[in-house]
Design a protein around this motif. Structure first.
Motif, PDB file in Angstrom:
ATOM      1  N   VAL A  87      -5.798  -6.465  -3.296  1.00 31.03           N
ATOM      2  CA  VAL A  87      -7.131  -5.571  -3.553  1.00 31.03           C
ATOM      3  C   VAL A  87      -7.749  -5.975  -2.249  1.00 31.03           C
ATOM      4  O   VAL A  87      -8.332  -7.331  -2.276  1.00 31.03           O
ATOM      5  CB  VAL A  87      -7.604  -5.994  -4.614  1.00 31.03           C
ATOM      6  N   THR A  90       0.769  -0.906  -0.001  1.00 32.68           N
ATOM      7  CA  THR A  90      -0.006   0.030  -0.033  1.00 32.68           C
ATOM      8  C   THR A  90       0.958   1.157  -0.030  1.00 32.68           C
ATOM      9  O   THR A  90       1.977   1.327   0.529  1.00 32.68           O
ATOM     10  CB  THR A  90      -0.999  -0.204   1.045  1.00 32.68           C
ATOM     11  N   LEU A 109      -6.143   3.422  -2.775  1.00 33.45           N
ATOM     12  CA  LEU A 109      -5.763   2.615  -3.979  1.00 33.45           C
ATOM     13  C   LEU A 109      -5.474   3.870  -5.125  1.00 33.45           C
ATOM     14  O   LEU A 109      -4.464   3.641  -5.954  1.00 33.45           O
ATOM     15  CB  LEU A 109      -7.282   2.166  -4.568  1.00 33.45           C
ATOM     16  N   LEU A 137      -9.231  -2.704 -11.510  1.00 33.74           N
ATOM     17  CA  LEU A 137      -7.901  -2.305 -11.282  1.00 33.74           C
ATOM     18  C   LEU A 137      -6.749  -2.870 -12.381  1.00 33.74           C
ATOM     19  O   LEU A 137      -5.883  -1.920 -12.526  1.00 33.74           O
ATOM     20  CB  LEU A 137      -7.178  -2.615  -9.868  1.00 33.74           C
ATOM     21  N   GLN A 177      -8.599  -0.912   3.383  1.00 33.64           N
ATOM     22  CA  GLN A 177      -8.417  -0.175   2.308  1.00 33.64           C
ATOM     23  C   GLN A 177      -9.642   0.574   1.780  1.00 33.64           C
ATOM     24  O   GLN A 177     -10.714   0.258   1.921  1.00 33.64           O
ATOM     25  CB  GLN A 177      -7.755  -1.250   1.115  1.00 33.64           C
TER      26      GLN A 177
END
Ligand code: SAM
Length: 353
Positions: free
Chosen positions: A206, A167, A216, A258, A211
């Motif tokens: 993901v 991340t 992201l 993504l 998150q």
């Protein structure tokens, strides 16, 4: 609304990046119709660069000992239920030999940060593989080390390195990792690897706990800044012996979305359709390729140890021999109009003219 989102995707395709706020809006607007449009653009871009070729990397998970304690990972050091193993150099060379006969020209050596596998031992391993298979590329994925160590392995013949950044936002990094690990160090490792000359892969899970779209978007901005040759993303999947055992897994839809975005951001990137994607959906890897990915990484580890490399629950292909995995993958790719190719599958910028 959908029109504005379509324009955003077109802008991403042209400019390869969007401002953070627009990335967030795009991520928040994900739905079936928008995904269909994104995947058609991503597939077109991939076809321009790589046609319908799918590159395979033979994954050798050579040790599940790890000195780290990442909260999401099944091989974290404080998991007492992990059944630990490490392959010997001879066993690893055996995997490569079998892989070579099956048409693999890239070997990915992945493992926990195992103190037994010192810089010297890994250097020796890289040299041995290179001397037996000079036409193959070696990818290392063995975590965070100092620059000298990375240089030493590069000099021994390793050309690629996978190190997911996990991340790009510090506060989120803190949710996923114990205090002794830092995002700054992980990022520094990636910059070191890049400056040494490796083809570098970063990436993230993901749907990892905590998150959101803002993080992201930070991931995407960091990836744009790093300009890696590879990006590995896959859904977070809980593992029963970790602190995140009760967390929800990442979704197929968001992972594919993504992948599509990444293809437009980095048209020439090598993007794997990961095993984790194949684990959350029976056709996950095929769908990943159709959303813009162009790499698969079947397992070459001996079947006796496959289940022990349990980063997450219900991992697929733990019982299949390497040859079965290779054939199964070829069939899967053929069924959607793509083909597995026998080649090192370097990034376009690294191919000899
Ligand atoms: N130790 C090396 C490192 O830190 O890069 C390589 C091995 S590590 C287990 C490989 C990757 O597995 C991590 O980068 C992480 O993203 C992924 N992973 C670990 N636990 C996972 C989980 N529960 N679900 C999905 N992916 C996971």
């Amino acid at each position: 609304m959908i029109q504005a989102q379509i324009e955003r995707i077109d802008k991403l395709e042209q400019q390869h990046i969007l401002p953070k706020e627009e990335l967030i809006t795009l991520l928040d607007g994900q739905n079936e119709a928008l995904s269909a449009y994104l995947f058609s653009r991503a597939d077109a871009v991939r076809r321009v660069n790589y046609g319908t070729d799918v590159y395979v990397r033979g994954l050798i998970e050579f040790t599940n000992y790890c000195r780290n304690d990442c909260y999401y990972c099944g091989i974290r050091r404080s998991n007492p239920n992990a059944s630990r193993y490490r392959l010997t150099e001879e066993e690893i060379l055996g995997c490569c030999k079998e892989g070579y006969q099956l048409g693999f020209r890239t070997f990915v050596l992945q493992g926990g940060e195992d103190p037994f596998y010192t810089p010297e031992r890994i250097e020796h391993l890289v040299r041995s593989i290179k001397s037996q298979h000079p036409d193959c590329a070696i990818t290392l994925s063995v975590g965070e080390h100092d620059r000298e160590t990375y240089q030493r392995w590069f000099d021994a013949g390793a050309e690629r390195y996978l190190l997911r950044h996990e991340t790009a936002e510090d506060a989120h990094y803190r949710i996923l990792h114990p205090p002794e690990l830092s995002l700054a160090h992980r990022k520094q490792c990636l910059w070191d690897l890049k400056s040494i000359g490796y083809q570098v892969g970063c990436g993230f899970m993901v749907g990892s706990p905590g998150q959101n779209s803002s993080q992201l978007a930070e991931d995407l901005l960091f990836i744009h800044e790093l300009q890696p040759e590879m990006v590995g993303i896959g859904p977070f999947i809980p593992q029963k012996d970790t602190p995140f055992r009760a967390q929800a897994p990442g979704t197929l839809e968001q992972t594919l979305f993504l992948l599509g975005i990444l293809r437009l951001m980095l048209p020439q990137a090598l993007l794997p359709a990961t095993t984790a994607l194949g684990t959350i959906h029976p056709k996950g890897r095929e769908k990943g390729i159709q959303a813009g990915a162009n790499v698969c990484m079947p397992n070459l580890s001996p079947t006796e140890v496959r289940e022990k490399y349990a980063l997450y629950d219900n991992k697929i292909c733990t019982g299949d021999e390497a040859a079965q995995c290779r054939n199964c993958l070829s069939m899967r790719m053929k069924s959607i109009g793509y083909q597995v190719v026998v080649s090192r599958g370097d990034h376009l910028s690294r191919r000899s003219k």
